[in-house]
Design a protein around this motif. Structure first.
Motif, PDB file in Angstrom:
ATOM      1  N   GLY A   1       0.826  -1.204   0.000  1.00 47.99           N
ATOM      2  CA  GLY A   1       0.000   0.000   0.000  1.00 47.99           C
ATOM      3  C   GLY A   1       0.860   1.254   0.000  1.00 47.99           C
ATOM      4  N   SER A   2       1.945   1.220   0.760  1.00 48.41           N
ATOM      5  CA  SER A   2       2.924   2.305   0.761  1.00 48.41           C
ATOM      6  C   SER A   2       4.253   1.743   1.238  1.00 48.41           C
ATOM      7  CB  SER A   2       2.468   3.462   1.649  1.00 48.41           C
ATOM      8  OG  SER A   2       2.444   3.080   2.999  1.00 48.41           O
ATOM      9  N   GLY A   3       5.307   2.391   0.873  1.00 49.40           N
ATOM     10  CA  GLY A   3       6.634   1.891   1.205  1.00 49.40           C
ATOM     11  C   GLY A   3       7.007   0.724   0.303  1.00 49.40           C
TER      12      GLY A   3
ATOM     13  N   TRP B   1       9.539  -8.346   4.953  1.00 50.75           N
ATOM     14  CA  TRP B   1      10.282  -7.151   5.335  1.00 50.75           C
ATOM     15  C   TRP B   1       9.583  -5.976   4.678  1.00 50.75           C
ATOM     16  CZ3 TRP B   1      13.102  -4.810   8.621  1.00 50.75           C
ATOM     17  CH2 TRP B   1      13.901  -3.731   8.301  1.00 50.75           C
ATOM     18  N   HIS B   2       9.057  -5.050   5.496  1.00 48.69           N
ATOM     19  CA  HIS B   2       8.294  -3.916   4.995  1.00 48.69           C
ATOM     20  C   HIS B   2       8.941  -2.638   5.511  1.00 48.69           C
ATOM     21  CE1 HIS B   2       3.968  -2.181   4.311  1.00 48.69           C
ATOM     22  NE2 HIS B   2       4.898  -1.493   3.691  1.00 48.69           N
ATOM     23  N   THR B   3       9.285  -1.743   4.594  1.00 53.51           N
ATOM     24  CA  THR B   3       9.907  -0.484   4.993  1.00 53.51           C
ATOM     25  C   THR B   3       9.128   0.703   4.455  1.00 53.51           C
ATOM     26  OG1 THR B   3      11.361  -0.406   3.053  1.00 53.51           O
ATOM     27  CG2 THR B   3      12.233  -1.460   5.037  1.00 53.51           C
ATOM     28  N   LYS B   4       9.209   1.788   5.188  1.00 53.90           N
ATOM     29  CA  LYS B   4       8.698   3.079   4.741  1.00 53.90           C
ATOM     30  C   LYS B   4       9.522   4.137   5.444  1.00 53.90           C
ATOM     31  CE  LYS B   4       4.711   6.001   4.189  1.00 53.90           C
ATOM     32  NZ  LYS B   4       3.289   6.181   4.397  1.00 53.90           N
ATOM     33  N   GLY B   5      10.188   4.959   4.663  1.00 49.88           N
ATOM     34  CA  GLY B   5      11.074   5.967   5.236  1.00 49.88           C
ATOM     35  C   GLY B   5      12.202   5.294   6.006  1.00 49.88           C
ATOM     36  N   ASP B   6      12.397   5.707   7.247  1.00 48.39           N
ATOM     37  CA  ASP B   6      13.464   5.137   8.081  1.00 48.39           C
ATOM     38  C   ASP B   6      12.975   3.996   8.970  1.00 48.39           C
ATOM     39  OD1 ASP B   6      15.430   6.781   7.088  1.00 48.39           O
ATOM     40  OD2 ASP B   6      15.169   8.323   8.639  1.00 48.39           O
ATOM     41  N   MET B   7      11.746   3.552   8.778  1.00 48.95           N
ATOM     42  CA  MET B   7      11.179   2.499   9.614  1.00 48.95           C
ATOM     43  C   MET B   7      11.049   1.194   8.826  1.00 48.95           C
ATOM     44  SD  MET B   7      10.921   4.308  12.291  1.00 48.95           S
ATOM     45  CE  MET B   7      10.108   3.218  13.417  1.00 48.95           C
TER      46      MET B   7
ATOM     47  N   GLU C   1       3.396 -16.235  15.048  1.00 45.38           N
ATOM     48  CA  GLU C   1       3.971 -15.094  14.335  1.00 45.38           C
ATOM     49  C   GLU C   1       4.903 -14.333  15.258  1.00 45.38           C
ATOM     50  OE1 GLU C   1       1.384 -12.514  11.997  1.00 45.38           O
ATOM     51  OE2 GLU C   1      -0.223 -13.968  12.313  1.00 45.38           O
ATOM     52  N   TYR C   2       5.890 -13.708  14.638  1.00 49.85           N
ATOM     53  CA  TYR C   2       6.784 -12.825  15.384  1.00 49.85           C
ATOM     54  C   TYR C   2       7.151 -11.678  14.467  1.00 49.85           C
ATOM     55  CZ  TYR C   2      10.844 -10.977  17.821  1.00 49.85           C
ATOM     56  OH  TYR C   2      11.730 -10.146  18.448  1.00 49.85           O
ATOM     57  N   SER C   3       7.049 -10.466  14.960  1.00 49.62           N
ATOM     58  CA  SER C   3       7.491  -9.320  14.174  1.00 49.62           C
ATOM     59  C   SER C   3       8.081  -8.269  15.100  1.00 49.62           C
ATOM     60  CB  SER C   3       6.361  -8.743  13.321  1.00 49.62           C
ATOM     61  OG  SER C   3       5.262  -8.377  14.077  1.00 49.62           O
ATOM     62  N   VAL C   4       9.022  -7.522  14.532  1.00 45.90           N
ATOM     63  CA  VAL C   4       9.676  -6.468  15.302  1.00 45.90           C
ATOM     64  C   VAL C   4       9.696  -5.192  14.467  1.00 45.90           C
ATOM     65  CG1 VAL C   4      11.156  -7.909  16.732  1.00 45.90           C
ATOM     66  CG2 VAL C   4      11.975  -7.184  14.515  1.00 45.90           C
ATOM     67  N   ASN C   5       9.521  -4.071  15.185  1.00 41.43           N
ATOM     68  CA  ASN C   5       9.643  -2.759  14.562  1.00 41.43           C
ATOM     69  C   ASN C   5      11.109  -2.350  14.584  1.00 41.43           C
ATOM     70  OD1 ASN C   5       6.832  -2.315  14.115  1.00 41.43           O
ATOM     71  ND2 ASN C   5       6.621  -1.963  16.320  1.00 41.43           N
ATOM     72  N   CYS C   6      11.566  -1.795  13.483  1.00 35.20           N
ATOM     73  CA  CYS C   6      12.973  -1.416  13.345  1.00 35.20           C
ATOM     74  C   CYS C   6      13.101   0.019  12.870  1.00 35.20           C
ATOM     75  CB  CYS C   6      13.654  -2.338  12.341  1.00 35.20           C
ATOM     76  SG  CYS C   6      13.501  -4.103  12.687  1.00 35.20           S
ATOM     77  N   GLU C   7      14.260   0.605  13.171  1.00 34.12           N
ATOM     78  CA  GLU C   7      14.551   1.962  12.712  1.00 34.12           C
ATOM     79  C   GLU C   7      15.957   1.992  12.117  1.00 34.12           C
ATOM     80  OE1 GLU C   7      14.516   6.545  14.399  1.00 34.12           O
ATOM     81  OE2 GLU C   7      13.962   4.892  15.744  1.00 34.12           O
ATOM     82  N   ARG C   8      16.060   2.664  10.963  1.00 33.16           N
ATOM     83  CA  ARG C   8      17.367   2.776  10.300  1.00 33.16           C
ATOM     84  C   ARG C   8      18.318   3.575  11.157  1.00 33.16           C
ATOM     85  NH1 ARG C   8      17.153   2.983   4.506  1.00 33.16           N
ATOM     86  NH2 ARG C   8      15.116   3.857   4.963  1.00 33.16           N
ATOM     87  N   ARG C   9      19.558   3.109  11.252  1.00 37.80           N
ATOM     88  CA  ARG C   9      20.584   3.830  12.022  1.00 37.80           C
ATOM     89  C   ARG C   9      21.074   5.012  11.238  1.00 37.80           C
ATOM     90  NH1 ARG C   9      24.837  -0.463  14.434  1.00 37.80           N
ATOM     91  NH2 ARG C   9      23.394  -2.155  14.484  1.00 37.80           N
TER      92      ARG C   9
END
Length: 127
Positions: free
Chosen positions: A84-86, A101-107, A119-127
């Motif tokens: 839908g986006s990213g 693996w789903h990204t949008k911007g720095d997330m 299920e297991y999922s984690v939120n991530c942020e670009r360094r």
């Protein structure tokens, strides 16, 4: 005699070709990746993700450490999917587990879904 000496090397080459095994290249071609360093992400639960994308954007190679999923430097190759986006990449090749693996911007969000429904999922942020 001269003709025999001329034909002898040619016949040895022909014999070598006839007895050499032939190998064929695989039908699928590997995607080209940029030589730049992978993007680094820090995630919840002390997880980390490194993402490297093919030049054409059709594939991503993910190297992830997800302690709560008992992963340490696991590599998964994923293909682009509708989003839908990213950008969203998936690997559904295994009957036992699906990866996303789903990204949008720095997330980013790394998700793993097992065949048993866990299920297991984690939120991530670009360094």
């Amino acid at each position: 005699m001269k003709k025999l000496l001329t034909l002898l090397p040619l016949s040895l080459v022909m014999a070598a070709c006839a007895t050499s095994p032939t190998t064929t290249a695989p039908e699928t071609a590997a995607k080209a990746y940029d030589r730049m360093a992978p993007e680094q992400f820090v995630c919840e639960d002390d997880a980390t993700v490194q993402a490297k994308y093919s030049i054409d954007g059709e594939q991503a190679t993910i190297n992830a450490s997800l302690p709560k999923a008992n992963w340490n430097n696991q590599t998964v190759v994923m293909d682009i999917a509708t989003s839908g986006s990213g950008s969203r990449y998936v690997n559904t090749a295994s009957q036992n587990v699906d990866y996303q693996w789903h990204t949008k911007g720095d997330m980013g969000i790394m998700s793993v879904k097992w065949a048993d429904g866990n299920e297991y999922s984690v939120n991530c942020e670009r360094r």
